[in-house]
Motif scaffolding. Structure first.
Motif, PDB file in Angstrom:
ATOM      1  N   GLN A  41       0.818  -1.206   0.000  1.00 23.33           N
ATOM      2  CA  GLN A  41       0.000   0.000   0.000  1.00 23.33           C
ATOM      3  C   GLN A  41       0.858   1.265   0.000  1.00 23.33           C
ATOM      4  OE1 GLN A  41      -3.781   0.505   0.209  1.00 23.33           O
ATOM      5  NE2 GLN A  41      -3.102  -1.165  -1.109  1.00 23.33           N
ATOM      6  N   ALA A  42       1.924   1.269   0.787  1.00 25.86           N
ATOM      7  CA  ALA A  42       2.817   2.424   0.813  1.00 25.86           C
ATOM      8  C   ALA A  42       3.445   2.642  -0.560  1.00 25.86           C
ATOM      9  CB  ALA A  42       3.899   2.236   1.876  1.00 25.86           C
ATOM     10  N   TYR A  58      -3.951   7.574 -13.855  1.00 27.62           N
ATOM     11  CA  TYR A  58      -3.710   6.152 -13.657  1.00 27.62           C
ATOM     12  C   TYR A  58      -5.032   5.440 -13.390  1.00 27.62           C
ATOM     13  CZ  TYR A  58      -3.854   7.755  -8.806  1.00 27.62           C
ATOM     14  OH  TYR A  58      -4.224   8.351  -7.633  1.00 27.62           O
ATOM     15  N   PRO A  59      -5.105   4.165 -13.744  1.00 29.01           N
ATOM     16  CA  PRO A  59      -6.341   3.410 -13.504  1.00 29.01           C
ATOM     17  C   PRO A  59      -6.462   3.026 -12.035  1.00 29.01           C
ATOM     18  CG  PRO A  59      -4.685   1.954 -14.402  1.00 29.01           C
ATOM     19  CD  PRO A  59      -4.084   3.346 -14.411  1.00 29.01           C
ATOM     20  N   LYS A  60      -7.656   2.667 -11.640  1.00 29.24           N
ATOM     21  CA  LYS A  60      -7.857   2.142 -10.288  1.00 29.24           C
ATOM     22  C   LYS A  60      -7.268   0.734 -10.285  1.00 29.24           C
ATOM     23  CE  LYS A  60     -11.312   1.463  -6.754  1.00 29.24           C
ATOM     24  NZ  LYS A  60     -12.688   1.679  -6.347  1.00 29.24           N
ATOM     25  N   THR A  61      -6.103   0.612  -9.655  1.00 32.38           N
ATOM     26  CA  THR A  61      -5.395  -0.667  -9.659  1.00 32.38           C
ATOM     27  C   THR A  61      -4.516  -0.789  -8.432  1.00 32.38           C
ATOM     28  OG1 THR A  61      -3.950  -2.134 -10.930  1.00 32.38           O
ATOM     29  CG2 THR A  61      -3.426   0.206 -10.998  1.00 32.38           C
ATOM     30  N   HIS A  62      -4.254  -2.019  -8.042  1.00 28.51           N
ATOM     31  CA  HIS A  62      -3.277  -2.303  -6.993  1.00 28.51           C
ATOM     32  C   HIS A  62      -2.036  -2.954  -7.606  1.00 28.51           C
ATOM     33  CE1 HIS A  62      -6.145  -1.274  -3.925  1.00 28.51           C
ATOM     34  NE2 HIS A  62      -7.001  -2.156  -4.386  1.00 28.51           N
ATOM     35  N   ALA A  92      -1.609  -7.044  -2.050  1.00 31.78           N
ATOM     36  CA  ALA A  92      -2.749  -6.136  -2.121  1.00 31.78           C
ATOM     37  C   ALA A  92      -4.073  -6.870  -2.023  1.00 31.78           C
ATOM     38  CB  ALA A  92      -2.701  -5.326  -3.414  1.00 31.78           C
ATOM     39  N   VAL A  93      -4.161  -8.019  -2.636  1.00 31.44           N
ATOM     40  CA  VAL A  93      -5.437  -8.747  -2.646  1.00 31.44           C
ATOM     41  C   VAL A  93      -5.233 -10.224  -2.342  1.00 31.44           C
ATOM     42  CG1 VAL A  93      -7.462  -9.340  -3.997  1.00 31.44           C
ATOM     43  CG2 VAL A  93      -6.415  -7.106  -4.305  1.00 31.44           C
ATOM     44  N   ALA A  94      -4.505 -10.906  -3.170  1.00 31.51           N
ATOM     45  CA  ALA A  94      -4.405 -12.369  -3.090  1.00 31.51           C
ATOM     46  C   ALA A  94      -3.950 -12.869  -1.722  1.00 31.51           C
ATOM     47  CB  ALA A  94      -3.464 -12.888  -4.173  1.00 31.51           C
ATOM     48  N   LEU A  95      -2.907 -12.283  -1.179  1.00 33.01           N
ATOM     49  CA  LEU A  95      -2.373 -12.782   0.072  1.00 33.01           C
ATOM     50  C   LEU A  95      -3.100 -12.253   1.308  1.00 33.01           C
ATOM     51  CD1 LEU A  95       1.448 -12.819  -0.703  1.00 33.01           C
ATOM     52  CD2 LEU A  95      -0.126 -14.746  -0.602  1.00 33.01           C
ATOM     53  N   ARG A  96      -4.024 -11.345   1.117  1.00 30.76           N
ATOM     54  CA  ARG A  96      -4.789 -10.842   2.259  1.00 30.76           C
ATOM     55  C   ARG A  96      -5.706 -11.923   2.817  1.00 30.76           C
ATOM     56  NH1 ARG A  96      -4.179  -7.197   5.510  1.00 30.76           N
ATOM     57  NH2 ARG A  96      -6.230  -6.316   5.514  1.00 30.76           N
TER      58      ARG A  96
END
Length: 126
Positions: A41-42, A58-62, A92-96
């Motif tokens: 996130q940082a 920029y697109p909404k993306t992680h 950002a997503v998968a490992l959460r």
């Protein structure tokens, strides 16, 4: 002026993630997945701050690789290798929500990467 304000807002939010990173760097009670999420996130917020300061949409993306490619496309050199950055993207997503994680995650290396991005951003966002 509006771009500078947004860039500064993003850098402030990234600093909040960085504070957590520093406070929990060696705390084994904090899972690597949680710690890595805040590192990702940082990094994401810092890259977006640089992009917005240069008036790049920029697109909404992680996905940090997408942001890296936008930097490159607009002639903004990033001091961090794309592979190192992209290694944070899964946080950002998968490992959460996944218990399966590579056991060789190096928090100190990830923290140094984010610190390098922070230092670099200071030379661009003025």
């Amino acid at each position: 002026m509006k771009q500078l304000e947004e860039a500064e807002r993003l850098l402030k939010k990234a600093a909040e993630d960085e504070c957590l990173l520093d406070q929990t760097l060696t705390n084994e009670k904090v899972a690597d997945a949680t710690w890595g999420f805040h590192a990702q996130q940082a990094a994401e917020k810092i890259l977006k701050a640089v992009l917005v300061s240069r008036q790049v949409t920029y697109p909404k993306t992680h996905d940090l690789a997408v942001l890296f490619e936008l930097l490159s496309k607009h002639g903004i050199g990033c001091p961090v290798a794309i592979d190192d950055l992209d290694a944070l993207t899964p946080f950002a997503v998968a490992l959460r929500y996944d218990d399966e994680m590579d056991s060789d995650f190096d928090r100190k290396k990830a923290r140094a990467l984010v610190a390098e991005l922070r230092s670099w951003s200071k030379s661009i966002v003025k």
